[in-house]
Design an enzyme around this catalytic site. Sequence first.
Site, mmCIF file in Angstrom:
data_model
loop_
_atom_site.group_PDB
_atom_site.id
_atom_site.type_symbol
_atom_site.label_atom_id
_atom_site.label_comp_id
_atom_site.label_asym_id
_atom_site.label_seq_id
_atom_site.Cartn_x
_atom_site.Cartn_y
_atom_site.Cartn_z
ATOM 1 N N GLU A 331 0.811 -1.213 0.000
ATOM 2 C CA GLU A 331 0.000 0.000 0.000
ATOM 3 C C GLU A 331 0.852 1.273 0.000
ATOM 4 O O GLU A 331 0.341 2.374 -0.165
ATOM 5 C CB GLU A 331 -0.910 0.025 1.244
ATOM 6 N N LYS A 441 -0.906 -12.141 22.938
ATOM 7 C CA LYS A 441 -1.474 -11.481 24.112
ATOM 8 C C LYS A 441 -1.414 -12.436 25.287
ATOM 9 O O LYS A 441 -2.134 -13.414 25.331
ATOM 10 C CB LYS A 441 -2.907 -11.040 23.815
HETATM 11 P P1 ADP Z 1 2.419 -9.040 2.120
HETATM 12 O O1 ADP Z 1 3.242 -9.490 3.296
HETATM 13 O O2 ADP Z 1 0.965 -9.204 2.320
HETATM 14 O O3 ADP Z 1 2.947 -9.451 0.822
HETATM 15 P P2 ADP Z 1 3.666 -6.571 2.015
HETATM 16 O O4 ADP Z 1 4.714 -7.106 1.129
HETATM 17 O O5 ADP Z 1 3.038 -5.306 1.689
HETATM 18 O O6 ADP Z 1 2.503 -7.499 2.092
HETATM 19 O O7 ADP Z 1 4.208 -6.628 3.490
HETATM 20 C C1 ADP Z 1 4.104 -5.565 4.357
HETATM 21 C C2 ADP Z 1 4.349 -5.991 5.761
HETATM 22 O O8 ADP Z 1 5.597 -6.646 5.916
HETATM 23 C C3 ADP Z 1 4.432 -4.828 6.702
HETATM 24 O O9 ADP Z 1 3.175 -4.340 7.042
HETATM 25 C C4 ADP Z 1 5.171 -5.438 7.890
HETATM 26 O O10 ADP Z 1 4.317 -6.182 8.713
HETATM 27 C C5 ADP Z 1 6.114 -6.406 7.225
HETATM 28 N N1 ADP Z 1 7.424 -5.769 7.146
HETATM 29 C C6 ADP Z 1 7.960 -5.133 6.111
HETATM 30 N N2 ADP Z 1 9.197 -4.691 6.404
HETATM 31 C C7 ADP Z 1 9.447 -5.043 7.689
HETATM 32 C C8 ADP Z 1 10.550 -4.855 8.591
HETATM 33 N N3 ADP Z 1 11.672 -4.256 8.229
HETATM 34 N N4 ADP Z 1 10.415 -5.345 9.847
HETATM 35 C C9 ADP Z 1 9.304 -5.984 10.236
HETATM 36 N N5 ADP Z 1 8.239 -6.198 9.429
HETATM 37 C C10 ADP Z 1 8.302 -5.732 8.168
#
Ligand code: ADP
Length: 543
Positions: A331, A441
């Site tokens: 997004e 939790k």
């Molecule tokens: P999907 O996982 O559904 O393919 P995205 O590629 O958009 O979607 O992933 C986004 C999510 O990945 C973020 O909202 C977050 O939870 C996780 N994420 C991305 N970068 C990091 C990071 N450096 N550390 C922790 N979580 C991360």
Amino acid sequence: MNGLMMNTPLLISSIAEHAAKFHGDREIVSVTGDNPCHRCTIGEAISRAKQLANALGKLGLKQGDRIATIAWNDYRHLEIYYGVSGSGYVCHTINPRLFAEQLIFIINHAEDRFIFVDAMFVPLLEALADKIPNVEGFIVLTDEAHMPETSLRNVLCYETFIGAESSHFDWPELDERTASALCYTSGTTGDPKGVLYDHRSTILHAYASLAPDVMGLSSRDVVLPVVPLFHVNAWGIPYSVLMAGAKLVFPGPKMGDGEALYGLMDSENVTLALGVPTVWLALLQYTEKAGKRLDKLDRSIVGGAAVPRAMIEAFRDKHDVEVRQGWGMTEMSPVGAVNTIKAGLEKLSPDDLLDLATKAGRGLYGCELRIVDDGGNELEWDGQAYGALQVRGPWICSDYFKLEGSAGSHTDDGWFDTGDVAIIDPQGYMTITDRTKDVIKSGGEWISSIELENTAMGHPAVAEAAVIGVAHPKWTERPLLVVVKAEDQDVSKEEMLAFFEGKVATWWVPSDVAFVDELPHTATGKVKKIELRRQFADYQLPD
Ligand code: ADP
């Protein structure tokens, strides 16, 4: 009073023009299904993108129509990025690793008119062809010699499709808000949702990516994107790299192959590589086993999931490679934060620098961040308070494609709710402690699954680790650590749990450890926690 500056629209085609003029001779090296080492220049790729634009013009498409791709990272896919978006159509990249039902949903929801497909994914489409009746034709990304036999209807060969066309094309003068590309989220909760990028958002995001404390791209770089062109525009690399004029090295179908990635890095002198932590695990395992060193690599941008401390340490101490952790999401185009050392922190001890590098990064200019509590009140950036992470900015979605406000993803005051839980320290460094839905939790308090995973990954016998909450009669949930052991290594449950002592609060220490052969991964290589929770739904924790 308005200023007196030109109102030039920010268009993807302008990157193509710039790149062809200033960096036309810069190389693009690709592994493809039909050629283990294809070489061309940026200039040639842009000429072919124009041939493609001319060919598309004969298909009876109208502006805004969606044209899909199901393909690996290579020069043809890059040409489609420019040929399709530059002409005013929407380049809908599809992740081939999705399940059949998700593919059918996405293709129908997007109303894709044509699909560009790698020859190796033709069988994937054949299996669902009767469920996607509105697709008018399929263009296979190869030459006549490598065309597969197929039952798909209305099939064209890419090289023939563009081959006879002129490489002269006048890009249309579009409004900069014109939609340019579409990418669906993985749909871990409910149906996948479409994020519709536009020319303006794409250019601004690419500009921001160039900055020294973001990707720091220069024409002297050689960039290996192991992030797929089929997901979030490979973090915007096709745009930012052509703006900068760096050399591109595309791994094609070799994305998860540590040895092949090493080979490409070594032979092509790669200076910057980008990918999710899982692909670097494969690379580091290979270099360790083969006794190789990443001599030429300067930095690696790792994101999409938390980057384990041990991985950053291995890159730094064994290979002298800087790991820049990045955070973002589909997004958000996707980059929202990147971790580099801020002025004043350079003198930290090597150990403290490692701790710093495990954070998700600082928000970059163009992406505002805030953390809020359950009541929507903004929380302090004190390194203690954690809350829902919300973002706002010109490359963040304002809604989802064809969902018109029904996703409940935005706050009344116009911020996007990321679904992540974060802590931000007084220096602005952010730590993602969890996805809202993954947080554990326990007894009314939250335990960060990510922190426990990172700790476990520090044990030499652990190849991969994931922590999920398992139902507990007294504490609601308790953490269960699921571990894949490293090759030829052993560790007992007791040793594993003892490893947490002194590293996390006592009540955070997992209640049990389960050893498995492998963890389920999403199409983008992240641990699929939903699937893992399903696998361990009836798990009985010890008393
Ligand atoms: P999907 O996982 O559904 O393919 P995205 O590629 O958009 O979607 O992933 C986004 C999510 O990945 C973020 O909202 C977050 O939870 C996780 N994420 C991305 N970068 C990091 C990071 N450096 N550390 C922790 N979580 C991360």
